[in-house]
Design a protein around this motif. Structure first.
Motif, PDB file in Angstrom:
ATOM      1  N   MET A   1     -57.567  -0.855 -59.124  1.00 27.14           N
ATOM      2  CA  MET A   1     -57.254  -1.669 -57.958  1.00 27.14           C
ATOM      3  C   MET A   1     -56.606  -0.767 -56.916  1.00 27.14           C
ATOM      4  SD  MET A   1     -56.499  -4.917 -56.796  1.00 27.14           S
ATOM      5  CE  MET A   1     -55.937  -5.118 -55.117  1.00 27.14           C
ATOM      6  N   ALA A   2     -57.173  -0.725 -55.736  1.00 29.01           N
ATOM      7  CA  ALA A   2     -56.586   0.091 -54.680  1.00 29.01           C
ATOM      8  C   ALA A   2     -57.014  -0.437 -53.312  1.00 29.01           C
ATOM      9  CB  ALA A   2     -57.008   1.555 -54.823  1.00 29.01           C
ATOM     10  N   VAL A   3     -56.112  -0.316 -52.357  1.00 29.47           N
ATOM     11  CA  VAL A   3     -56.387  -0.637 -50.959  1.00 29.47           C
ATOM     12  C   VAL A   3     -56.130   0.652 -50.168  1.00 29.47           C
ATOM     13  CG1 VAL A   3     -55.533  -1.972 -48.972  1.00 29.47           C
ATOM     14  CG2 VAL A   3     -55.780  -3.083 -51.203  1.00 29.47           C
ATOM     15  N   GLN A   8     -52.579  -0.858 -46.359  1.00 32.01           N
ATOM     16  CA  GLN A   8     -51.697  -1.485 -47.340  1.00 32.01           C
ATOM     17  C   GLN A   8     -50.615  -2.312 -46.661  1.00 32.01           C
ATOM     18  OE1 GLN A   8     -50.265   1.592 -50.004  1.00 32.01           O
ATOM     19  NE2 GLN A   8     -52.333   2.072 -50.717  1.00 32.01           N
ATOM     20  N   GLY A   9     -50.100  -3.295 -47.408  1.00 31.85           N
ATOM     21  CA  GLY A   9     -48.999  -4.120 -46.898  1.00 31.85           C
ATOM     22  C   GLY A   9     -49.429  -5.205 -45.942  1.00 31.85           C
ATOM     23  N   LYS A  10     -50.740  -5.486 -45.895  1.00 35.50           N
ATOM     24  CA  LYS A  10     -51.252  -6.535 -44.990  1.00 35.50           C
ATOM     25  C   LYS A  10     -51.760  -7.749 -45.752  1.00 35.50           C
ATOM     26  CE  LYS A  10     -52.847  -3.201 -41.505  1.00 35.50           C
ATOM     27  NZ  LYS A  10     -54.043  -2.700 -40.761  1.00 35.50           N
ATOM     28  N   ILE A  12     -54.011  -7.612 -48.210  1.00 35.38           N
ATOM     29  CA  ILE A  12     -55.391  -7.424 -48.698  1.00 35.38           C
ATOM     30  C   ILE A  12     -55.422  -7.367 -50.239  1.00 35.38           C
ATOM     31  CG2 ILE A  12     -57.382  -5.852 -48.744  1.00 35.38           C
ATOM     32  CD1 ILE A  12     -56.560  -5.037 -45.853  1.00 35.38           C
ATOM     33  N   GLY A  13     -54.466  -6.664 -50.839  1.00 33.93           N
ATOM     34  CA  GLY A  13     -54.434  -6.556 -52.295  1.00 33.93           C
ATOM     35  C   GLY A  13     -54.292  -7.922 -52.954  1.00 33.93           C
ATOM     36  N   GLN A  14     -53.368  -8.719 -52.461  1.00 29.50           N
ATOM     37  CA  GLN A  14     -53.191 -10.066 -53.022  1.00 29.50           C
ATOM     38  C   GLN A  14     -54.422 -10.928 -52.790  1.00 29.50           C
ATOM     39  OE1 GLN A  14     -49.040 -11.729 -52.276  1.00 29.50           O
ATOM     40  NE2 GLN A  14     -48.916  -9.750 -51.224  1.00 29.50           N
ATOM     41  N   GLY A  36     -50.081  -3.118 -64.862  1.00 34.45           N
ATOM     42  CA  GLY A  36     -49.759  -2.586 -63.550  1.00 34.45           C
ATOM     43  C   GLY A  36     -48.332  -2.919 -63.157  1.00 34.45           C
ATOM     44  N   ASP A  37     -48.009  -2.686 -61.893  1.00 36.52           N
ATOM     45  CA  ASP A  37     -46.649  -2.870 -61.417  1.00 36.52           C
ATOM     46  C   ASP A  37     -46.337  -4.366 -61.246  1.00 36.52           C
ATOM     47  OD1 ASP A  37     -44.254  -2.969 -59.928  1.00 36.52           O
ATOM     48  OD2 ASP A  37     -44.679  -0.983 -59.089  1.00 36.52           O
ATOM     49  N   PHE A  40     -46.036  -6.028 -57.809  1.00 38.36           N
ATOM     50  CA  PHE A  40     -47.256  -6.445 -57.110  1.00 38.36           C
ATOM     51  C   PHE A  40     -47.903  -7.639 -57.817  1.00 38.36           C
ATOM     52  CE2 PHE A  40     -51.951  -5.974 -56.619  1.00 38.36           C
ATOM     53  CZ  PHE A  40     -52.013  -6.393 -55.300  1.00 38.36           C
ATOM     54  N   TYR A  41     -48.143  -7.522 -59.107  1.00 36.42           N
ATOM     55  CA  TYR A  41     -48.915  -8.565 -59.809  1.00 36.42           C
ATOM     56  C   TYR A  41     -48.166  -9.892 -59.937  1.00 36.42           C
ATOM     57  CZ  TYR A  41     -52.668  -5.331 -60.665  1.00 36.42           C
ATOM     58  OH  TYR A  41     -53.714  -4.472 -60.472  1.00 36.42           O
ATOM     59  N   LYS A  43     -46.790 -11.415 -57.690  1.00 35.45           N
ATOM     60  CA  LYS A  43     -47.068 -12.179 -56.469  1.00 35.45           C
ATOM     61  C   LYS A  43     -48.303 -13.063 -56.596  1.00 35.45           C
ATOM     62  CE  LYS A  43     -44.844  -8.825 -53.457  1.00 35.45           C
ATOM     63  NZ  LYS A  43     -43.776  -9.685 -52.941  1.00 35.45           N
TER      64      LYS A  43
HETATM   65  C1  LIG Z   1     -51.021  -1.868 -55.103  1.00 35.86           C
HETATM   66  C2  LIG Z   1     -51.969  -2.120 -53.894  1.00 35.86           C
HETATM   67  C3  LIG Z   1     -53.388  -2.391 -54.392  1.00 35.86           C
HETATM   68  C4  LIG Z   1     -51.435  -3.353 -53.144  1.00 35.86           C
HETATM   69  O1  LIG Z   1     -52.330  -3.670 -52.076  1.00 35.86           O
HETATM   70  P1  LIG Z   1     -51.766  -4.152 -50.670  1.00 35.86           P
HETATM   71  O2  LIG Z   1     -52.915  -4.668 -49.860  1.00 35.86           O
HETATM   72  O3  LIG Z   1     -50.941  -3.085 -50.071  1.00 35.86           O
HETATM   73  O4  LIG Z   1     -50.781  -5.351 -51.139  1.00 35.86           O
HETATM   74  P2  LIG Z   1     -50.410  -6.680 -50.368  1.00 35.86           P
HETATM   75  O5  LIG Z   1     -50.249  -6.377 -48.915  1.00 35.86           O
HETATM   76  O6  LIG Z   1     -51.309  -7.791 -50.736  1.00 35.86           O
HETATM   77  O7  LIG Z   1     -49.004  -7.018 -51.046  1.00 35.86           O
HETATM   78  C5  LIG Z   1     -47.897  -6.274 -50.667  1.00 35.86           C
HETATM   79  C6  LIG Z   1     -46.786  -6.573 -51.629  1.00 35.86           C
HETATM   80  O8  LIG Z   1     -47.038  -5.974 -52.908  1.00 35.86           O
HETATM   81  C7  LIG Z   1     -46.019  -5.029 -53.211  1.00 35.86           C
HETATM   82  N1  LIG Z   1     -46.675  -3.760 -53.418  1.00 35.86           N
HETATM   83  C8  LIG Z   1     -47.634  -3.203 -52.695  1.00 35.86           C
HETATM   84  N2  LIG Z   1     -47.988  -2.025 -53.226  1.00 35.86           N
HETATM   85  C9  LIG Z   1     -47.224  -1.859 -54.302  1.00 35.86           C
HETATM   86  C10 LIG Z   1     -47.128  -0.830 -55.263  1.00 35.86           C
HETATM   87  N3  LIG Z   1     -47.890   0.280 -55.228  1.00 35.86           N
HETATM   88  N4  LIG Z   1     -46.237  -0.973 -56.235  1.00 35.86           N
HETATM   89  C11 LIG Z   1     -45.458  -2.062 -56.266  1.00 35.86           C
HETATM   90  N5  LIG Z   1     -45.507  -3.071 -55.387  1.00 35.86           N
HETATM   91  C12 LIG Z   1     -46.385  -2.960 -54.413  1.00 35.86           C
HETATM   92  C13 LIG Z   1     -45.090  -4.885 -52.064  1.00 35.86           C
HETATM   93  O9  LIG Z   1     -43.776  -5.073 -52.556  1.00 35.86           O
HETATM   94  C14 LIG Z   1     -45.471  -5.990 -51.111  1.00 35.86           C
HETATM   95  O10 LIG Z   1     -44.527  -7.001 -51.202  1.00 35.86           O
HETATM   96  P3  LIG Z   1     -43.709  -7.433 -49.900  1.00 35.86           P
HETATM   97  O11 LIG Z   1     -44.744  -7.888 -48.904  1.00 35.86           O
HETATM   98  O12 LIG Z   1     -42.819  -8.535 -50.386  1.00 35.86           O
HETATM   99  O13 LIG Z   1     -42.990  -6.204 -49.492  1.00 35.86           O
HETATM  100  C15 LIG Z   1     -51.957  -0.942 -52.904  1.00 35.86           C
HETATM  101  O14 LIG Z   1     -50.630  -0.683 -52.519  1.00 35.86           O
HETATM  102  C16 LIG Z   1     -52.578   0.324 -53.456  1.00 35.86           C
HETATM  103  O15 LIG Z   1     -53.780   0.532 -53.336  1.00 35.86           O
HETATM  104  N6  LIG Z   1     -51.729   1.196 -54.029  1.00 35.86           N
HETATM  105  C17 LIG Z   1     -52.214   2.482 -54.549  1.00 35.86           C
HETATM  106  C18 LIG Z   1     -53.084   2.277 -55.763  1.00 35.86           C
HETATM  107  C19 LIG Z   1     -52.318   1.689 -56.915  1.00 35.86           C
HETATM  108  O16 LIG Z   1     -51.137   1.973 -57.152  1.00 35.86           O
HETATM  109  N7  LIG Z   1     -53.020   0.859 -57.694  1.00 35.86           N
HETATM  110  C20 LIG Z   1     -52.501   0.295 -58.929  1.00 35.86           C
HETATM  111  C21 LIG Z   1     -51.923  -1.060 -58.728  1.00 35.86           C
HETATM  112  S1  LIG Z   1     -51.167  -1.583 -60.272  1.00 35.86           S
END
Ligand SMILES: CC(C)(COP(=O)(O)OP(=O)(O)OC[C@H]1O[C@@H](n2cnc3c(N)ncnc32)[C@H](O)[C@@H]1OP(=O)(O)O)[C@@H](O)C(=O)NCCC(=O)NCCS
Length: 95
Positions: A1-3, A8-10, A12-14, A36-37, A40-41, A43
């Motif tokens: 899983m990656a954005v 990131q932070g918009k 999209i991941g959720q 995973g973390d 993030f999960y 949420k």
């Molecule tokens: C993890 C990931 C997929 C999240 O995607 P995203 O589009 O940035 O996430 P969203 O915008 O939907 O959600 C953001 C929330 O998730 C949390 N979050 C985002 N990335 C995170 C990370 N790497 N670790 C922990 N929490 C994370 C943040 O706390 C944020 O919460 P907030 O809005 O209250 O601050 C993205 O950060 C990513 O690609 N990271 C690198 C790859 C990775 O680590 N993948 C493994 C995931 S287990």
């Protein structure tokens, strides 16, 4: 899983996770498991599962990252057994 890092932070991941969960629910999947973390999960409804309840393929470096979500009527307590892994990730170093 990656954005992409620039996006990131918009939310999209959720949104991707929620899309997948909705798809799986319509296909009568009872549980989804991830490693995973929790920051993030959690949420999208994932909760910690003990590695004694649901046995991972390898010893976990981060046991708090072992999580699951129930999509149907069955409670998470019914999620038991041993997990098998797809071949490319079936190496202890990834766990
Ligand atoms: C993890 C990931 C997929 C999240 O995607 P995203 O589009 O940035 O996430 P969203 O915008 O939907 O959600 C953001 C929330 O998730 C949390 N979050 C985002 N990335 C995170 C990370 N790497 N670790 C922990 N929490 C994370 C943040 O706390 C944020 O919460 P907030 O809005 O209250 O601050 C993205 O950060 C990513 O690609 N990271 C690198 C790859 C990775 O680590 N993948 C493994 C995931 S287990």
């Amino acid at each position: 899983m990656a954005v992409a890092s620039s996006q990131q932070g918009k939310g999209i991941g959720q949104a991707l996770i929620n899309h997948a969960l909705t798809y799986l629910k319509t296909h009568n999947v009872d549980f989804v498991v991830t490693y995973g973390d929790p920051n993030f999960y959690s949420k999208t409804g994932f909760q910690a599962v003990a590695d004694t309840q649901l046995i991972p393929p390898f010893s976990l470096s981060y046991p708090h990252g072992w999580q699951a979500v129930a999509l149907g009527d069955k409670p998470l307590s019914e999620l038991t057994g041993e997990v098998r892994c797809v071949l490319p990730l079936n190496q202890a170093c990834y766990w």
